[in-house]
Motif scaffolding. Structure first.
Motif, mmCIF file in Angstrom:
data_model
loop_
_atom_site.group_PDB
_atom_site.id
_atom_site.type_symbol
_atom_site.label_atom_id
_atom_site.label_comp_id
_atom_site.label_asym_id
_atom_site.label_seq_id
_atom_site.Cartn_x
_atom_site.Cartn_y
_atom_site.Cartn_z
ATOM 1 N N LEU A 1 -4.147 24.387 5.375
ATOM 2 C CA LEU A 1 -4.556 23.555 6.504
ATOM 3 C C LEU A 1 -4.310 22.059 6.312
ATOM 4 O O LEU A 1 -4.055 21.354 7.288
ATOM 5 C CB LEU A 1 -6.037 23.794 6.807
ATOM 6 C CG LEU A 1 -6.367 25.210 7.274
ATOM 7 C CD1 LEU A 1 -7.865 25.402 7.411
ATOM 8 C CD2 LEU A 1 -5.650 25.526 8.573
ATOM 9 N N CYS A 2 -4.402 21.559 5.103
ATOM 10 C CA CYS A 2 -4.211 20.125 4.862
ATOM 11 C C CYS A 2 -2.727 19.849 4.666
ATOM 12 O O CYS A 2 -2.148 20.207 3.643
ATOM 13 C CB CYS A 2 -5.007 19.650 3.654
ATOM 14 S SG CYS A 2 -4.865 17.875 3.383
ATOM 15 N N ARG A 3 -2.110 19.207 5.645
ATOM 16 C CA ARG A 3 -0.672 18.926 5.589
ATOM 17 C C ARG A 3 -0.338 17.837 4.580
ATOM 18 O O ARG A 3 0.763 17.825 4.039
ATOM 19 C CB ARG A 3 -0.153 18.511 6.965
ATOM 20 C CG ARG A 3 -0.300 19.587 8.006
ATOM 21 C CD ARG A 3 0.581 20.800 7.651
ATOM 22 N NE ARG A 3 0.615 21.735 8.747
ATOM 23 C CZ ARG A 3 0.062 22.936 8.718
ATOM 24 N NH1 ARG A 3 -0.550 23.346 7.650
ATOM 25 N NH2 ARG A 3 0.152 23.738 9.740
ATOM 26 N N ALA A 4 -1.271 16.916 4.366
ATOM 27 C CA ALA A 4 -1.044 15.840 3.397
ATOM 28 C C ALA A 4 -2.324 15.048 3.195
ATOM 29 O O ALA A 4 -3.200 15.027 4.062
ATOM 30 C CB ALA A 4 0.062 14.896 3.871
ATOM 31 N N ILE A 5 -2.392 14.417 2.036
ATOM 32 C CA ILE A 5 -3.419 13.429 1.744
ATOM 33 C C ILE A 5 -2.683 12.100 1.605
ATOM 34 O O ILE A 5 -1.757 11.984 0.803
ATOM 35 C CB ILE A 5 -4.173 13.758 0.441
ATOM 36 C CG1 ILE A 5 -4.907 15.093 0.565
ATOM 37 C CG2 ILE A 5 -5.134 12.621 0.083
ATOM 38 C CD1 ILE A 5 -5.497 15.595 -0.736
ATOM 39 N N ILE A 6 -3.087 11.135 2.408
ATOM 40 C CA ILE A 6 -2.432 9.834 2.387
ATOM 41 C C ILE A 6 -3.459 8.770 2.025
ATOM 42 O O ILE A 6 -4.540 8.720 2.605
ATOM 43 C CB ILE A 6 -1.803 9.518 3.760
ATOM 44 C CG1 ILE A 6 -0.787 10.605 4.107
ATOM 45 C CG2 ILE A 6 -1.165 8.132 3.755
ATOM 46 C CD1 ILE A 6 -0.232 10.507 5.494
ATOM 47 N N SER A 7 -3.108 7.938 1.057
ATOM 48 C CA SER A 7 -3.955 6.822 0.645
ATOM 49 C C SER A 7 -3.219 5.522 0.886
ATOM 50 O O SER A 7 -1.993 5.497 0.987
ATOM 51 C CB SER A 7 -4.313 6.926 -0.835
ATOM 52 O OG SER A 7 -5.121 8.043 -1.075
ATOM 53 N N ILE A 8 -3.970 4.432 0.939
ATOM 54 C CA ILE A 8 -3.396 3.102 1.122
ATOM 55 C C ILE A 8 -3.739 2.262 -0.106
ATOM 56 O O ILE A 8 -4.908 2.152 -0.475
ATOM 57 C CB ILE A 8 -3.943 2.424 2.387
ATOM 58 C CG1 ILE A 8 -3.641 3.279 3.614
ATOM 59 C CG2 ILE A 8 -3.372 1.009 2.527
ATOM 60 C CD1 ILE A 8 -4.361 2.833 4.869
ATOM 61 N N GLU A 9 -2.696 1.710 -0.731
ATOM 62 C CA GLU A 9 -2.885 0.815 -1.877
ATOM 63 C C GLU A 9 -1.838 -0.291 -1.808
ATOM 64 O O GLU A 9 -0.661 -0.064 -2.120
ATOM 65 C CB GLU A 9 -2.781 1.574 -3.201
ATOM 66 C CG GLU A 9 -2.922 0.703 -4.421
ATOM 67 C CD GLU A 9 -4.140 -0.200 -4.380
ATOM 68 O OE1 GLU A 9 -3.955 -1.428 -4.262
ATOM 69 O OE2 GLU A 9 -5.273 0.317 -4.438
ATOM 70 N N PRO A 10 -2.229 -1.496 -1.390
ATOM 71 C CA PRO A 10 -1.249 -2.581 -1.242
ATOM 72 C C PRO A 10 -0.717 -3.157 -2.560
ATOM 73 O O PRO A 10 0.415 -3.641 -2.600
ATOM 74 C CB PRO A 10 -2.012 -3.657 -0.460
ATOM 75 C CG PRO A 10 -3.444 -3.280 -0.511
ATOM 76 C CD PRO A 10 -3.527 -1.837 -0.874
ATOM 77 N N ASP A 11 -1.481 -3.081 -3.627
ATOM 78 C CA ASP A 11 -1.041 -3.646 -4.906
ATOM 79 C C ASP A 11 0.025 -2.746 -5.533
ATOM 80 O O ASP A 11 -0.238 -1.566 -5.799
ATOM 81 C CB ASP A 11 -2.239 -3.789 -5.853
ATOM 82 C CG ASP A 11 -1.842 -4.348 -7.193
ATOM 83 O OD1 ASP A 11 -1.620 -3.548 -8.126
ATOM 84 O OD2 ASP A 11 -1.730 -5.589 -7.307
ATOM 85 N N PRO A 12 1.244 -3.282 -5.799
ATOM 86 C CA PRO A 12 2.334 -2.445 -6.321
ATOM 87 C C PRO A 12 2.007 -1.765 -7.656
ATOM 88 O O PRO A 12 2.354 -0.595 -7.846
ATOM 89 C CB PRO A 12 3.505 -3.422 -6.487
ATOM 90 C CG PRO A 12 3.176 -4.571 -5.614
ATOM 91 C CD PRO A 12 1.680 -4.657 -5.547
ATOM 92 N N GLY A 13 1.351 -2.458 -8.562
ATOM 93 C CA GLY A 13 1.011 -1.863 -9.856
ATOM 94 C C GLY A 13 0.017 -0.729 -9.727
ATOM 95 O O GLY A 13 0.189 0.344 -10.320
ATOM 96 N N ARG A 14 -1.012 -0.963 -8.949
ATOM 97 C CA ARG A 14 -2.020 0.084 -8.729
ATOM 98 C C ARG A 14 -1.425 1.242 -7.928
ATOM 99 O O ARG A 14 -1.748 2.401 -8.179
ATOM 100 C CB ARG A 14 -3.243 -0.498 -8.037
ATOM 101 C CG ARG A 14 -4.028 -1.418 -8.955
ATOM 102 C CD ARG A 14 -5.072 -2.215 -8.209
ATOM 103 N NE ARG A 14 -5.850 -1.412 -7.310
ATOM 104 C CZ ARG A 14 -7.174 -1.376 -7.281
ATOM 105 N NH1 ARG A 14 -7.863 -2.100 -8.121
ATOM 106 N NH2 ARG A 14 -7.811 -0.638 -6.405
#
Length: 130
Positions: free
Chosen positions: A77-90
């Motif tokens: 059922l879960c097509r994807a988990i998407i996160s947001i992280e603006p810092d390139p290293g993290r």
């Protein structure tokens, strides 16, 4: 789709995890919400707008155990988990961890650099669901 404590389903099939400010022991609510979500039997995309780096080990372990026990239903059922992280290293760190988790849990995991990037990916995935 009311009554969820940790998930915002107002734009379903987008499910937003409200992870900021969680206190230790939240995993019980997370598991209850996730059980209810899977019981609906409808595909969704899970968005983590921010990383929960201060997560207690007991909560992390409980979520991992739930994901292992419910891998088949979750993957279906879960097509994807998407996160947001603006810092390139993290972001690079989370992408490496996400690759391992995707393999373990069988669900695509993506770490976006911005909300704009994340929502573009969400829109594409949701159009595939509809």
């Amino acid at each position: 789709m009311d009554g969820y404590v940790l998930f915002d389903l107002s734009a379903f099939p987008l499910v937003v995890w409200r992870s900021s400010g969680l206190s230790e022991g939240y995993s019980v609510r997370w598991i209850n919400d996730m059980d209810r979500l899977l019981e609906q039997g409808q595909p969704f995309v899970l968005l983590f707008p921010d990383q929960n780096e201060g997560e207690a080990h007991t909560d992390q372990r409980a979520r991992s155990q739930w994901l292992k026990a419910n891998r088949s239903s979750f993957t279906r059922l879960c097509r994807a988990i998407i996160s947001i992280e603006p810092d390139p290293g993290r972001r690079a760190k989370w992408q490496a961890q996400g690759a391992a988790l995707a393999q373990a849990f069988g669900t695509r995991i993506s770490i976006s650099a911005s909300e704009t990037e994340a929502f573009a990916e969400v829109a594409r995935l949701i159009s595939d669901i509809a």
